[in-house]
Design a protein around this motif. Structure first.
Motif, PDB file in Angstrom:
ATOM      1  N   GLN A 102     -48.512  15.148 -45.200  1.00 40.03           N
ATOM      2  CA  GLN A 102     -48.781  15.691 -46.542  1.00 40.03           C
ATOM      3  C   GLN A 102     -47.618  15.407 -47.488  1.00 40.03           C
ATOM      4  N   HIS A 103     -46.404  15.559 -46.979  1.00 44.94           N
ATOM      5  CA  HIS A 103     -45.205  15.313 -47.790  1.00 44.94           C
ATOM      6  C   HIS A 103     -45.151  13.850 -48.230  1.00 44.94           C
ATOM      7  N   LEU A 104     -45.381  12.948 -47.302  1.00 49.12           N
ATOM      8  CA  LEU A 104     -45.328  11.523 -47.630  1.00 49.12           C
ATOM      9  C   LEU A 104     -46.453  11.116 -48.583  1.00 49.12           C
ATOM     10  N   LYS A 105     -47.609  11.760 -48.446  1.00 48.15           N
ATOM     11  CA  LYS A 105     -48.738  11.466 -49.344  1.00 48.15           C
ATOM     12  C   LYS A 105     -48.393  11.809 -50.791  1.00 48.15           C
ATOM     13  N   ARG A 106     -47.526  12.785 -50.975  1.00 47.74           N
ATOM     14  CA  ARG A 106     -47.102  13.157 -52.333  1.00 47.74           C
ATOM     15  C   ARG A 106     -46.075  12.181 -52.887  1.00 47.74           C
ATOM     16  N   GLY A 107     -45.750  11.163 -52.110  1.00 44.94           N
ATOM     17  CA  GLY A 107     -44.791  10.168 -52.568  1.00 44.94           C
ATOM     18  C   GLY A 107     -43.348  10.606 -52.429  1.00 44.94           C
ATOM     19  N   GLN A 108     -43.110  11.612 -51.580  1.00 43.88           N
ATOM     20  CA  GLN A 108     -41.748  12.122 -51.406  1.00 43.88           C
ATOM     21  C   GLN A 108     -41.131  11.601 -50.112  1.00 43.88           C
ATOM     22  N   LEU A 109     -39.820  11.484 -50.137  1.00 47.62           N
ATOM     23  CA  LEU A 109     -39.072  11.018 -48.976  1.00 47.62           C
ATOM     24  C   LEU A 109     -38.735  12.190 -48.063  1.00 47.62           C
ATOM     25  N   LEU A 110     -38.634  11.919 -46.765  1.00 44.50           N
ATOM     26  CA  LEU A 110     -38.153  12.926 -45.824  1.00 44.50           C
ATOM     27  C   LEU A 110     -36.659  13.119 -46.019  1.00 44.50           C
ATOM     28  N   ILE A 111     -36.161  14.294 -45.635  1.00 44.55           N
ATOM     29  CA  ILE A 111     -34.768  14.620 -45.907  1.00 44.55           C
ATOM     30  C   ILE A 111     -33.804  13.621 -45.257  1.00 44.55           C
ATOM     31  N   ARG A 112     -34.083  13.201 -44.039  1.00 38.52           N
ATOM     32  CA  ARG A 112     -33.167  12.265 -43.381  1.00 38.52           C
ATOM     33  C   ARG A 112     -33.190  10.895 -44.045  1.00 38.52           C
ATOM     34  N   ASP A 113     -34.316  10.517 -44.637  1.00 35.38           N
ATOM     35  CA  ASP A 113     -34.379   9.269 -45.400  1.00 35.38           C
ATOM     36  C   ASP A 113     -33.599   9.412 -46.702  1.00 35.38           C
ATOM     37  N   ARG A 114     -33.659  10.582 -47.315  1.00 33.36           N
ATOM     38  CA  ARG A 114     -32.872  10.824 -48.526  1.00 33.36           C
ATOM     39  C   ARG A 114     -31.381  10.685 -48.238  1.00 33.36           C
ATOM     40  N   ILE A 115     -30.955  11.250 -47.115  1.00 42.55           N
ATOM     41  CA  ILE A 115     -29.537  11.172 -46.741  1.00 42.55           C
ATOM     42  C   ILE A 115     -29.144   9.732 -46.441  1.00 42.55           C
ATOM     43  N   ASP A 116     -29.988   8.996 -45.734  1.00 42.03           N
ATOM     44  CA  ASP A 116     -29.686   7.596 -45.420  1.00 42.03           C
ATOM     45  C   ASP A 116     -29.498   6.773 -46.686  1.00 42.03           C
TER      46      ASP A 116
END
Length: 541
Positions: free
Chosen positions: A52-66
């Protein structure tokens, strides 16, 4: 001036016999368990929540940190086992936190896990947040917050609300200390989640995605009767144009992360600490001995002793070590070495602490403070020796001097629990209560007031003496059952995962990674000035 060749090299005495290979298998099994549990502890929520999170076009927290980190930057994740085994809903505190390089600057990074209960804060979040904030202040680190949270988890409100205000106090203190805080808001951030960016020095919000308000539309309607949509109430565009809460309006998450990196780059951040000159070492020497050998001679069973000098040989530069008082108090090893070019004063246990060991360590701590050299404690001790002879020798006074020296030492310290950490030995060897800058555990380590067998035995003696005085007979079957229950409890509560769950360390690490982690921690420490203090009470010779 000393040169590398002037520093003696440790000669390893390890024999790779049957005992070595059996121990290696046991330790390797512990490492496998560690990796499996790390995988569980660092999950980012259910598959449904992630989809659901990815469908909203949002990044996962660990991807944001990377994306935030420099390419090939290390990331020292902190307290990943916070909440382990307590409650699935509190695991990790719904926070990923650690230290990495952003535009060449060592930064503390903390991010909500929005796919884990909406990133809401629970009681572990508060405790973990306090530890992260303390590390960032002690080590003079810029702080980047990646925010997307529903605020306090309401069914834990009493355990979150009361201590949770400390987060805002620490953010306020950072501003006074001229320690920059940058907040990037990726989604809805309500209540306490709204105060965190507002107390930051620089705020970036993602357009059509970030929303910051003290109370969402339902609460506003309940409190005032006003009907308003979330975007008008606290959207990124409104905060960028009208309220001024936002300093930068990002087009998307990638743009927001880019702007955060640009902010850190503009700081032109400099370490306050004078990094020790490493011109004596044309290159950083790797240890002469393979770190993999640690698994063969470090005892999986903490009842079996091992020589700490063999550990030192595998973590210090060139396996070079200058010993202090090598013939006096041999159950504690003291001396100086370099780790990735940083000089350290090492204090390592070879089990129980006698009067001579306490005296030696006390004097050594004083010397390291005079020299402005950080301390590295390698714990493996059952504590201070007990008995009539040792009481007469003044073990209490010697122990007090040792604890006093650790308490008043002003140079930074790093502690590694590599085996037993029992009783006042934990205190003297700079356990959690003595505020080491960093504290890590090996998976074989145990920490409690004493070993399970000893503690159970003491309780049994006390029970029998009490029964004898009262003249009541002992029900041996019942007593045996109680002893086993008590012993099992102590065994469980001394386990590395139990203590790590309660933030009594900053993480459980593979012993083979110790040198790498120490090198990064020492670099982090030098963001602040490294300066010792006079320890008059430590002058015992």
């Amino acid at each position: 001036m000393a040169t590398p060749t002037d520093i003696p090299i440790i000669k390893s005495k390890i024999i790779k016999d049957e005992t070595y290979h059996e121990n290696y298998k046991e330790m390797l099994s512990m490492i496998s368990t560690l990796n499996d549990r790390l995988a569980q502890a660092t999950k980012q929520g259910s598959k449904k929540a992630i989809v659901q999170h990815l469908k909203r076009g949002q990044l996962l927290i660990r991807d944001r940190i990377d994306l935030l980190l420099d390419e090939d930057s290390p990331f020292l994740e902190l307290c990943p086992f916070a909440g382990w085994g307590q409650d699935e809903m509190t695991l990790g505190g719904s926070i990923v936190a650690g230290i990495g390089l952003v535009n060449g600057v060592e930064c503390m990074i903390s991010g909500n896990v929005p796919t884990l209960f909406g990133g809401s804060s629970n009681e572990i979040s508060v405790a973990k947040g306090e530890r992260i904030a303390a590390i960032s202040i002690e080590n003079n680190l810029p702080f980047i917050q990646l925010i997307q949270t529903g605020g306090a988890k309401l069914d834990q409100q009493s355990r979150v609300f009361h201590p949770g205000g400390g987060q805002f106090r620490m953010l306020s203190q950072r501003t006074k200390l001229n320690l920059p805080t940058c907040s990037v808001v990726f989604g809805s951030s309500t209540a306490g989640g709204a105060y965190a960016p507002s107390l930051s020095d620089y705020v970036i919000m993602v357009k059509n995605q970030a929303q910051v308000f003290l109370g969402g539309p339902p609460l506003v309607q309940m409190a005032t009767g006003e009907i308003v949509d979330a975007e008008s109430l606290g959207g990124a565009d409104m905060h960028s144009r009208k309220s001024g809460v936002s300093d930068q309006l990002a087009l998307d998450e990638y743009d927001a992360i880019k702007k955060a990196r640009e902010f850190i780059g503009r700081l032109k951040w400099q370490k306050k600490g004078k990094v020790p000159a490493t011109h004596l070492f044309p290159r950083i020497e790797e240890p002469l001995y393979d770190a993999d050998e640690l698994l063969g001679f470090v005892s999986a069973n903490i009842k079996v002793p091992f020589d700490a000098i063999e550990v030192i040989a595998r973590i210090v530069d060139g396996s070079r070590f200058t010993t202090f008082k090598p013939l006096y108090g041999p159950n504690i090893i003291t001396g100086w070495a370099y780790v990735h070019g940083f000089q350290v004063g090492l204090i390592a246990n070879n089990n129980v602490i006698f009067t001579q060991e306490a005296n030696k360590a006390t004097q050594f701590i004083r010397l390291c403070n005079m020299m402005n050299v950080p301390l590295l404690f390698l714990q493996n001790t059952t504590g201070f020796m007990v008995g009539k002879k040792y009481e007469e020798e003044g073990i209490i006074k010697a122990g007090v001097h040792f604890v006093n020296a650790v308490s008043n030492s002003e140079v930074p310290a790093i502690t590694i629990m590599m085996g037993a950490s029992y009783g006042a030995g934990n205190y003297a060897m700079c356990g959690r209560a003595y505020n080491p800058r960093f504290l890590f555990s090996w998976p074989n380590s145990k920490c409690s007031v004493m070993g399970p067998d000893q503690l159970t035995g003491v309780m049994d003696i006390i029970m029998r003496e009490s029964s004898s005085r009262s003249g009541k007979p002992i029900d041996e079957e019942s007593a045996a059952a109680r002893k086993e229950i008590f012993r099992s409890m102590v065994e469980n509560e001394s386990d590395a995962y139990w203590t790590s769950s309660r933030l009594l360390d900053d993480g459980i690490i593979d012993p083979r990674m110790t040198r790498v982690i120490l090198g990064f921690c020492l670099s982090i420490i030098y963001n602040e000035q490294v300066k010792g203090g006079g320890l008059d009470d430590a002058k015992i010779f």
